[in-house]
Design a protein around this motif. Structure first.
Motif, PDB file in Angstrom:
ATOM      1  N   THR A  40       0.826  -1.213   0.000  1.00 33.19           N
ATOM      2  CA  THR A  40       0.000   0.000   0.000  1.00 33.19           C
ATOM      3  C   THR A  40       0.859   1.261   0.000  1.00 33.19           C
ATOM      4  O   THR A  40       0.589   2.226  -0.729  1.00 33.19           O
ATOM      5  CB  THR A  40      -0.938  -0.004   1.222  1.00 33.19           C
ATOM      6  OG1 THR A  40      -1.865  -1.086   1.094  1.00 33.19           O
ATOM      7  CG2 THR A  40      -1.697   1.306   1.326  1.00 33.19           C
ATOM      8  N   GLU A  41       1.902   1.270   0.817  1.00 35.67           N
ATOM      9  CA  GLU A  41       2.721   2.487   0.943  1.00 35.67           C
ATOM     10  C   GLU A  41       3.405   2.842  -0.369  1.00 35.67           C
ATOM     11  O   GLU A  41       3.440   4.012  -0.769  1.00 35.67           O
ATOM     12  CB  GLU A  41       3.763   2.289   2.050  1.00 35.67           C
ATOM     13  CG  GLU A  41       4.598   3.534   2.308  1.00 35.67           C
ATOM     14  CD  GLU A  41       5.574   3.345   3.458  1.00 35.67           C
ATOM     15  OE1 GLU A  41       6.422   4.227   3.665  1.00 35.67           O
ATOM     16  OE2 GLU A  41       5.467   2.308   4.158  1.00 35.67           O
ATOM     17  N   SER A  44       1.722   4.780  -3.370  1.00 31.22           N
ATOM     18  CA  SER A  44       1.648   6.244  -3.384  1.00 31.22           C
ATOM     19  C   SER A  44       2.637   6.865  -4.357  1.00 31.22           C
ATOM     20  O   SER A  44       2.529   8.041  -4.692  1.00 31.22           O
ATOM     21  CB  SER A  44       1.899   6.785  -1.972  1.00 31.22           C
ATOM     22  OG  SER A  44       3.217   6.453  -1.546  1.00 31.22           O
ATOM     23  N   LYS A  48       4.679   9.219  -9.974  1.00 33.07           N
ATOM     24  CA  LYS A  48       5.860  10.015  -9.655  1.00 33.07           C
ATOM     25  C   LYS A  48       6.732  10.156 -10.903  1.00 33.07           C
ATOM     26  O   LYS A  48       6.890   9.218 -11.682  1.00 33.07           O
ATOM     27  CB  LYS A  48       6.646   9.339  -8.540  1.00 33.07           C
ATOM     28  CG  LYS A  48       7.942  10.048  -8.153  1.00 33.07           C
ATOM     29  CD  LYS A  48       8.657   9.263  -7.067  1.00 33.07           C
ATOM     30  CE  LYS A  48      10.011   9.862  -6.731  1.00 33.07           C
ATOM     31  NZ  LYS A  48       9.883  11.225  -6.177  1.00 33.07           N
ATOM     32  N   VAL A  83      -4.667   3.691  -9.866  1.00 37.11           N
ATOM     33  CA  VAL A  83      -3.872   4.248  -8.766  1.00 37.11           C
ATOM     34  C   VAL A  83      -3.321   5.618  -9.157  1.00 37.11           C
ATOM     35  O   VAL A  83      -3.280   6.538  -8.328  1.00 37.11           O
ATOM     36  CB  VAL A  83      -2.738   3.279  -8.385  1.00 37.11           C
ATOM     37  CG1 VAL A  83      -1.827   3.919  -7.338  1.00 37.11           C
ATOM     38  CG2 VAL A  83      -3.307   1.971  -7.858  1.00 37.11           C
ATOM     39  N   ARG A  84      -2.899   5.769 -10.394  1.00 37.58           N
ATOM     40  CA  ARG A  84      -2.401   7.079 -10.835  1.00 37.58           C
ATOM     41  C   ARG A  84      -3.508   8.130 -10.757  1.00 37.58           C
ATOM     42  O   ARG A  84      -3.271   9.268 -10.315  1.00 37.58           O
ATOM     43  CB  ARG A  84      -1.865   6.970 -12.269  1.00 37.58           C
ATOM     44  CG  ARG A  84      -1.241   8.266 -12.782  1.00 37.58           C
ATOM     45  CD  ARG A  84      -0.642   8.080 -14.163  1.00 37.58           C
ATOM     46  NE  ARG A  84      -1.652   7.632 -15.118  1.00 37.58           N
ATOM     47  CZ  ARG A  84      -1.394   7.300 -16.374  1.00 37.58           C
ATOM     48  NH1 ARG A  84      -0.139   7.327 -16.823  1.00 37.58           N
ATOM     49  NH2 ARG A  84      -2.359   6.913 -17.184  1.00 37.58           N
ATOM     50  N   ASN A  87      -3.970   8.984  -7.024  1.00 36.80           N
ATOM     51  CA  ASN A  87      -2.887   9.818  -6.492  1.00 36.80           C
ATOM     52  C   ASN A  87      -2.987  11.252  -7.001  1.00 36.80           C
ATOM     53  O   ASN A  87      -2.707  12.209  -6.264  1.00 36.80           O
ATOM     54  CB  ASN A  87      -1.537   9.214  -6.866  1.00 36.80           C
ATOM     55  CG  ASN A  87      -1.238   7.929  -6.105  1.00 36.80           C
ATOM     56  OD1 ASN A  87      -1.832   7.664  -5.056  1.00 36.80           O
ATOM     57  ND2 ASN A  87      -0.325   7.128  -6.608  1.00 36.80           N
ATOM     58  N   LYS A  90      -5.718  12.945  -5.000  1.00 42.34           N
ATOM     59  CA  LYS A  90      -5.589  12.876  -3.541  1.00 42.34           C
ATOM     60  C   LYS A  90      -6.600  11.926  -2.905  1.00 42.34           C
ATOM     61  O   LYS A  90      -7.168  12.186  -1.833  1.00 42.34           O
ATOM     62  CB  LYS A  90      -5.732  14.264  -2.903  1.00 42.34           C
ATOM     63  CG  LYS A  90      -4.895  15.350  -3.536  1.00 42.34           C
ATOM     64  CD  LYS A  90      -3.401  15.053  -3.447  1.00 42.34           C
ATOM     65  CE  LYS A  90      -2.578  16.205  -4.051  1.00 42.34           C
ATOM     66  NZ  LYS A  90      -1.139  15.883  -4.065  1.00 42.34           N
ATOM     67  N   PRO A  92      -7.336   8.283  -1.148  1.00 42.18           N
ATOM     68  CA  PRO A  92      -6.585   7.207  -0.474  1.00 42.18           C
ATOM     69  C   PRO A  92      -6.632   5.910  -1.289  1.00 42.18           C
ATOM     70  O   PRO A  92      -7.655   5.566  -1.881  1.00 42.18           O
ATOM     71  CB  PRO A  92      -7.308   7.042   0.868  1.00 42.18           C
ATOM     72  CG  PRO A  92      -8.074   8.307   1.053  1.00 42.18           C
ATOM     73  CD  PRO A  92      -8.425   8.799  -0.307  1.00 42.18           C
ATOM     74  N   VAL A  93      -5.501   5.203  -1.283  1.00 39.88           N
ATOM     75  CA  VAL A  93      -5.398   3.941  -2.018  1.00 39.88           C
ATOM     76  C   VAL A  93      -4.906   2.859  -1.064  1.00 39.88           C
ATOM     77  O   VAL A  93      -3.989   3.081  -0.266  1.00 39.88           O
ATOM     78  CB  VAL A  93      -4.405   4.060  -3.202  1.00 39.88           C
ATOM     79  CG1 VAL A  93      -4.298   2.721  -3.933  1.00 39.88           C
ATOM     80  CG2 VAL A  93      -4.839   5.147  -4.158  1.00 39.88           C
ATOM     81  N   ARG A  94      -5.535   1.684  -1.136  1.00 41.47           N
ATOM     82  CA  ARG A  94      -5.087   0.543  -0.342  1.00 41.47           C
ATOM     83  C   ARG A  94      -5.045  -0.696  -1.226  1.00 41.47           C
ATOM     84  O   ARG A  94      -5.868  -0.852  -2.141  1.00 41.47           O
ATOM     85  CB  ARG A  94      -6.028   0.283   0.842  1.00 41.47           C
ATOM     86  CG  ARG A  94      -5.989   1.353   1.904  1.00 41.47           C
ATOM     87  CD  ARG A  94      -6.965   1.042   3.020  1.00 41.47           C
ATOM     88  NE  ARG A  94      -7.071   2.153   3.961  1.00 41.47           N
ATOM     89  CZ  ARG A  94      -7.978   2.221   4.936  1.00 41.47           C
ATOM     90  NH1 ARG A  94      -8.852   1.222   5.072  1.00 41.47           N
ATOM     91  NH2 ARG A  94      -8.010   3.252   5.745  1.00 41.47           N
TER      92      ARG A  94
END
Length: 749
Positions: A40-41, A44, A48, A83-84, A87, A90, A92-94
């Motif tokens: 999960t971490e 994020s 990028k 997920v992109r 992110n 803003k 939350p993603v799990r």
């Protein structure tokens, strides 16, 4: 509170586009994606700058990095797209799936059960779910008349439906299969996984998220709907799972198109990553632009491909799609049209398209500031500073060690060789006296496992290599192994290890009685002491060690050769030859004379295999330590018809070695051997023929051919005459070339 289940194919272009459209309409406040919760971490970091697909999340056991799992992402992967989007907005993603720590424990238990005979079979008999199942989607694809489930899925879900119909149709198809009792080969594992997925969705609900979007494999979608009805059963399932104290870490690593393909063994792999990438990036005139790429690829190979070829290929592909009642041109039609028009029916040319375009050579990139283990960071810093590239396509590096940059690369390559990172392989051995090296590099994502697995050795490549060499040097009791470690340490510039390794050699030399080990070590050490200065290093201290080893060999060799069987005699024959080369390379007159004295003692020793005696006779002859008359006497005695034919054949093999030129130019030896063969009875000749063929097989083809021609002529008429006795030979003029030859044979000073 709304929950939307988005069932996808893990690397589907249409699925990715539909997921993005649906998220933009649904506007979730929580996103759940299929994957181990530990990752999960690092999710994020999706989006990028510098994190360029294809990449993968590597989830691994910190104490045993070889125990790992990979979660690959392409630019067109629905999870990556979702997920992109989250992110950027803003949200939350799990990750929701069975924890990797639990999966590792279960994997260990399964492997342990396989080692116990009968236990695994009994468990399978009790299990209500069969061990093997066909692909669940194949039931639908066969009913619809498709070749395989991938073609069926592409036709119905990746190319034709709008986002509104897409997820409803996917859910209905999967729900129908599961309702009919169709199961997948992973259903035993899916019971635990889906229970954990539902638990994580409930946790998100309890945290008061109002609009939860769930992106998961299509097969799991129907199992994630009934959350309230399955709460108690899920709790029991999770309680029965094994407890795990494994410390799990995650990191991003570069991935490749070839590893996304199903041919790599990847369970969620696809047949054509390069084609999917093209579809994702090119939305206008996709098929025509693809054919333009194909034409450009052929032109790079100097093939005559015109614009007319591209037009005709497209027309044929479109006609094939119409004949097959397809609303679009698929890759199959493009390939068949390309084969017919551009390749003119040559399937080998189409393989080029498959390798370079359909699969492709794309490789992802991970930015430097993403957390990594120190050894991995040092590796990537060296890659950057030395201007190297991690590519999925083999790349050759030709190094000139006289250039500072190439020397630094060589040192780095040799250190990687020591820690056994199989990224590089030598394509040509470094020739003595030259400054050239050639290496081929081919990066594979799983090599990162090897690198992380070596992290305990040190924080840098240099420190890891030093630690490994010192560890191996301490543990071994073989001088040959220590010599190998020294030979590896010199080009890697691990000079701090040399004192330790030399001390170990001195320590073992004083107590070792293994002559074979000493003889194996001598050529390596002589080579290092002779040519070590190519690396700008002073290795004169090795001379003392080499001298000690040679002295022990000189004393113990005759007794070590006594009473050996055929196999050990063959091995000793090779060792004596290599030590002889090492002694001559050592270039010490006193040492050479001691060696020849040892060979003289061995030559007259009883109980020594004849292959060794023949070898020793030849070495002494070549060194001019036996007169021609004495050599002829020994050859005549060895080839006497009264001797055992097998002993004569062994003596010949040792004397001739791998060089048959002496038979072509020495008429005396030729006649002796010819007479011996002629004297053999037919049955004896048949028995020893295998030994003779083994001896002659070591000669060059040209030598064997000339020997055959000479054998047809019979005995040589010309009497034996030494070179210096031949008419017109100028000994004084010939002597002038000897100093130059000695300098050339002595190597680089």
């Amino acid at each position: 509170m709304a929950i939307q289940i988005l069932g996808i194919r893990h690397h589907g272009v249409g699925s990715a586009r539909n997921v993005l459209r649906q998220l933009e309409q649904f506007k979730p406040d929580m996103l759940l994606v299929e994957g181990a919760p530990e990752m999960t971490e690092v999710l994020s970091l999706v989006g990028k700058e510098g994190l360029t697909p294809p990449v993968a999340i590597m989830v691994y056991n910190q104490e045993n990095p070889k125990q790992s799992s990979f979660y690959p992402f392409a630019e067109y992967s629905p999870e990556w797209t979702a997920v992109r989007y989250a992110n950027q907005n803003k949200i939350p993603v799990r990750a929701m799936d069975l924890p990797a720590a639990v999966s590792f424990v279960k994997r260990d238990a399964e492997e342990a059960a396989k080692e116990i005979p009968g236990e695994d079979e009994a468990a399978l008999q009790e299990a209500p779910i069969p061990v093997y199942h066909r692909d669940p989607l194949s039931h639908l694809s066969e009913a619809a008349g498709f070749r395989n489930s991938d073609d069926w899925w592409d036709h119905h879900f990746e190319s034709t439906l709008t986002n509104t119909d897409h997820f409803e149709a996917v859910h209905h198809a999967m729900d129908s299969l599961r309702a009919e009792g169709v199961v997948s080969g992973l259903d035993r594992e899916n019971i635990d996984r889906e229970a954990y997925m539902r638990t994580i969705i409930r946790q998100a609900q309890n945290e008061m998220y109002e609009r939860i979007a769930v992106v998961c494999g299509a097969w799991h979608g129907p199992a994630l709907v009934e959350l309230d009805a399955t709460a108690k059963s899920d709790a029991k399932i999770l309680k029965a799972l094994p407890k795990s104290k494994i410390k799990v870490a995650c990191t991003w690593i570069p991935w490749t198109n070839s590893r996304l393909s199903i041919a790599s063994g990847y369970g969620a792999g696809i047949y054509s990553p390069g084609w999917y990438e093209h579809q994702w990036n090119i939305t206008d005139q996709t098929e025509i632009r693809w054919l333009a790429k194909v034409a450009a690829t052929f032109r790079e190979k100097q093939m005559d491909i015109s614009t007319a070829h591209v037009i005709e290929t497209y027309r044929l592909a479109r006609s094939l799609a119409v004949l097959r009642n397809k609303p679009f041109i698929a890759l199959d039609e493009l390939n068949e049209a390309t084969l017919s028009v551009m390749c003119m029916g040559d399937g080998i040319l189409l393989n080029l398209v498959r390798e370079q375009l359909i699969v492709g050579n794309s490789m992802g990139h991970v930015p430097d500031d993403i957390p990594k283990v120190p050894l991995q960071e040092d590796f990537e810093q060296h890659i950057k500073s030395l201007r190297l590239k991690l590519t999925a396509v083999p790349k050759t590096y030709d190094l000139d060690l006289r250039k500072e940059g190439d020397l630094e690369r060589s040192v780095f390559f040799h250190r990687l060789e020591i820690i056994e990172l199989p990224w590089l392989s030598r394509t040509a051995s470094r020739t003595k006296g030259t400054f050239k090296e050639s290496w081929t590099a081919e990066w594979k994502p799983e090599l990162m496992i090897v690198l992380i697995d070596k992290a305990f050795l040190g924080n840098t490549i240099e420190a890891a290599a030093e630690t490994l060499v010192r560890k191996q040097g301490t543990e071994t009791d073989k001088i040959t192994e220590l010599a190998r470690l020294i030979q590896l340490s010199i080009p890697a510039q691990l000079y701090q290890n040399l004192d330790h390794l030399l001390f170990r050699i001195n320590e073992l030399t004083s107590i070792s009685a293994d002559i074979v080990d000493l003889m194996n070590a001598i050529p390596r050490l002589v080579d290092i002491s002779r040519y070590g200065d190519v690396r700008r290093s002073d290795l004169s201290v090795l001379n003392t060690v080499v001298q000690q080893l040679l002295t022990k060999v000189f004393v113990g060799l005759p007794n070590a050769c006594y009473g050996l069987d055929e196999a050990n005699s063959q091995n000793m024959f090779g060792l004596i030859t290599r030590v002889n080369t090492g002694v001559r390379l050592y270039d010490n007159v006193d040492t050479e004379q001691q060696w020849y004295d040892t060979l003289h003692r061995l030559l007259d020793k009883h109980g020594v295999n004849h292959i060794i005696l023949g070898c020793v006779c030849r070495l002494l002859l070549d060194a001019q330590q036996l007169s021609e008359e004495e050599t002829e006497r020994r050859i005549s005695f060895a080839l006497s018809s009264a001797n055992d034919p097998f002993e004569v054949a062994a003596w010949l093999e040792g004397f001739l070695g791998s060089n048959g030129m002496i038979l072509l130019y020495d008429n005396r030896l030729w006649n002796l051997m010819y007479s011996w063969v002629e004297s053999l009875p037919d049955d004896t000749f048949t028995q020893i023929l295998a030994l003779l063929r083994r001896s002659f097989s070591k000669f060059e083809y040209g030598e064997r051919r000339q020997i055959g021609v000479r054998a047809r002529k019979g005995r040589a008429v010309e009497t034996h005459q030494s070179l210096t006795e031949r008419e017109g030979f100028d000994a004084e003029r010939a002597a002038q070339i000897l100093p130059v030859l000695k300098e050339l044979l002595g190597g680089v000073e």
